[in-house]
Design a protein around this motif. Structure first.
Motif, PDB file in Angstrom:
ATOM      1  N   LYS A  29       0.987  -1.327   0.039  1.00 55.76           N
ATOM      2  CA  LYS A  29      -0.134   0.005   0.013  1.00 55.76           C
ATOM      3  C   LYS A  29       0.837   1.199  -0.026  1.00 55.76           C
ATOM      4  N   MET A  30       0.380   2.356  -0.672  1.00 54.88           N
ATOM      5  CA  MET A  30       0.967   3.586  -0.601  1.00 54.88           C
ATOM      6  C   MET A  30       1.368   4.141   0.704  1.00 54.88           C
ATOM      7  N   SER A  31       0.542   4.117   1.775  1.00 53.70           N
ATOM      8  CA  SER A  31       0.748   4.580   3.129  1.00 53.70           C
ATOM      9  C   SER A  31       1.920   3.729   3.909  1.00 53.70           C
ATOM     10  N   VAL A  32       2.013   2.287   3.459  1.00 55.99           N
ATOM     11  CA  VAL A  32       3.180   1.733   4.132  1.00 55.99           C
ATOM     12  C   VAL A  32       4.471   2.003   3.600  1.00 55.99           C
ATOM     13  N   HIS A  33       4.447   2.173   2.312  1.00 55.00           N
ATOM     14  CA  HIS A  33       5.715   2.582   1.498  1.00 55.00           C
ATOM     15  C   HIS A  33       5.998   3.828   2.090  1.00 55.00           C
ATOM     16  N   LEU A  34       5.416   4.963   2.292  1.00 53.40           N
ATOM     17  CA  LEU A  34       5.615   6.111   2.729  1.00 53.40           C
ATOM     18  C   LEU A  34       6.097   6.098   4.057  1.00 53.40           C
ATOM     19  N   ILE A  35       5.595   5.203   4.961  1.00 48.80           N
ATOM     20  CA  ILE A  35       5.890   5.217   6.260  1.00 48.80           C
ATOM     21  C   ILE A  35       7.328   4.540   6.340  1.00 48.80           C
ATOM     22  N   HIS A  36       7.724   3.762   5.472  1.00 50.45           N
ATOM     23  CA  HIS A  36       8.915   2.975   5.563  1.00 50.45           C
ATOM     24  C   HIS A  36      10.052   4.019   4.970  1.00 50.45           C
ATOM     25  N   MET A  37       9.754   4.561   4.164  1.00 53.17           N
ATOM     26  CA  MET A  37      10.580   5.697   3.511  1.00 53.17           C
ATOM     27  C   MET A  37      10.787   6.773   4.628  1.00 53.17           C
ATOM     28  N   ARG A  38       9.871   7.244   5.327  1.00 53.45           N
ATOM     29  CA  ARG A  38       9.808   8.245   6.311  1.00 53.45           C
ATOM     30  C   ARG A  38      10.793   7.715   7.526  1.00 53.45           C
ATOM     31  N   VAL A  39      10.758   6.203   8.038  1.00 54.23           N
ATOM     32  CA  VAL A  39      11.582   5.769   8.777  1.00 54.23           C
ATOM     33  C   VAL A  39      12.941   5.857   8.610  1.00 54.23           C
ATOM     34  N   ALA A  40      13.240   5.500   7.274  1.00 53.24           N
ATOM     35  CA  ALA A  40      14.621   5.409   6.857  1.00 53.24           C
ATOM     36  C   ALA A  40      15.111   6.669   6.827  1.00 53.24           C
ATOM     37  N   ALA A  41      14.616   7.692   6.333  1.00 53.03           N
ATOM     38  CA  ALA A  41      15.030   9.009   6.248  1.00 53.03           C
ATOM     39  C   ALA A  41      15.201   9.578   7.556  1.00 53.03           C
ATOM     40  N   GLN A  42      14.336   9.493   8.568  1.00 46.40           N
ATOM     41  CA  GLN A  42      14.809  10.060   9.784  1.00 46.40           C
ATOM     42  C   GLN A  42      15.760   9.167  10.498  1.00 46.40           C
ATOM     43  N   GLY A  43      15.802   8.019  10.250  1.00 52.32           N
ATOM     44  CA  GLY A  43      16.785   7.035  10.689  1.00 52.32           C
ATOM     45  C   GLY A  43      18.484   7.550  10.312  1.00 52.32           C
ATOM     46  N   PHE A  44      18.559   7.932   8.935  1.00 51.40           N
ATOM     47  CA  PHE A  44      19.804   8.466   8.552  1.00 51.40           C
ATOM     48  C   PHE A  44      20.044   9.564   8.949  1.00 51.40           C
ATOM     49  N   VAL A  45      18.964  10.427   9.207  1.00 53.61           N
ATOM     50  CA  VAL A  45      19.309  11.758   9.753  1.00 53.61           C
ATOM     51  C   VAL A  45      19.729  11.786  11.471  1.00 53.61           C
ATOM     52  N   VAL A  46      19.268  11.049  12.250  1.00 49.75           N
ATOM     53  CA  VAL A  46      19.310  10.847  13.669  1.00 49.75           C
ATOM     54  C   VAL A  46      20.649   9.955  13.484  1.00 49.75           C
ATOM     55  N   GLY A  47      20.961   9.288  12.840  1.00 53.87           N
ATOM     56  CA  GLY A  47      22.455   8.339  12.980  1.00 53.87           C
ATOM     57  C   GLY A  47      23.595   9.514  12.601  1.00 53.87           C
ATOM     58  N   ALA A  48      23.140  10.372  11.642  1.00 53.23           N
ATOM     59  CA  ALA A  48      24.177  11.498  11.412  1.00 53.23           C
ATOM     60  C   ALA A  48      24.190  12.429  12.465  1.00 53.23           C
ATOM     61  N   ILE A  49      23.282  12.726  13.131  1.00 49.82           N
ATOM     62  CA  ILE A  49      23.342  13.772  14.230  1.00 49.82           C
ATOM     63  C   ILE A  49      24.051  12.950  15.367  1.00 49.82           C
ATOM     64  N   THR A  50      23.740  11.887  15.565  1.00 55.88           N
ATOM     65  CA  THR A  50      24.536  11.081  16.760  1.00 55.88           C
ATOM     66  C   THR A  50      25.844  10.913  16.618  1.00 55.88           C
TER      67      THR A  50
END
Length: 97
Positions: free
Chosen positions: A54-75
């Protein structure tokens, strides 16, 4: 009026010089932004080939991946900053054991 308080157009930074200076001071912020853009680009590319997902599941996965990358870089940036402040700086302050 002291000459130090006088505004001069020569002292004004351009946007490119400000960005370059900030990138040197905090190198993990541009890395986080670049990673975020890469994940979003990949998500847009994979949007056409997501299969039965589903589109909503795809968007949630992409949001989590993008946030994870940014949080990892900040850490990593915080760890690097702590290393610089607490491991390298005691040698410069002259503390003796």
């Amino acid at each position: 009026m002291p000459s130090d308080d006088h505004w001069s157009a020569v002292e004004e930074d351009t946007q490119a010089s400000k960005l370059a200076r900030k990138s040197r001071e905090t190198p993990f912020v541009p890395i986080g932004v670049a990673g975020f853009i890469a994940v979003v680009g990949y998500g847009i590319y994979k949007l056409r080939h997501r299969g039965d997902q589903k589109m909503s599941v795809h968007l949630i996965h992409m949001r989590v991946a993008a946030q994870g990358f940014v949080v990892g870089a900040i850490t990593l940036g915080v760890i690097y900053s702590m290393y610089k402040d607490f491991v390298k700086s005691p040698l410069k302050t002259g503390t003796k054991k």
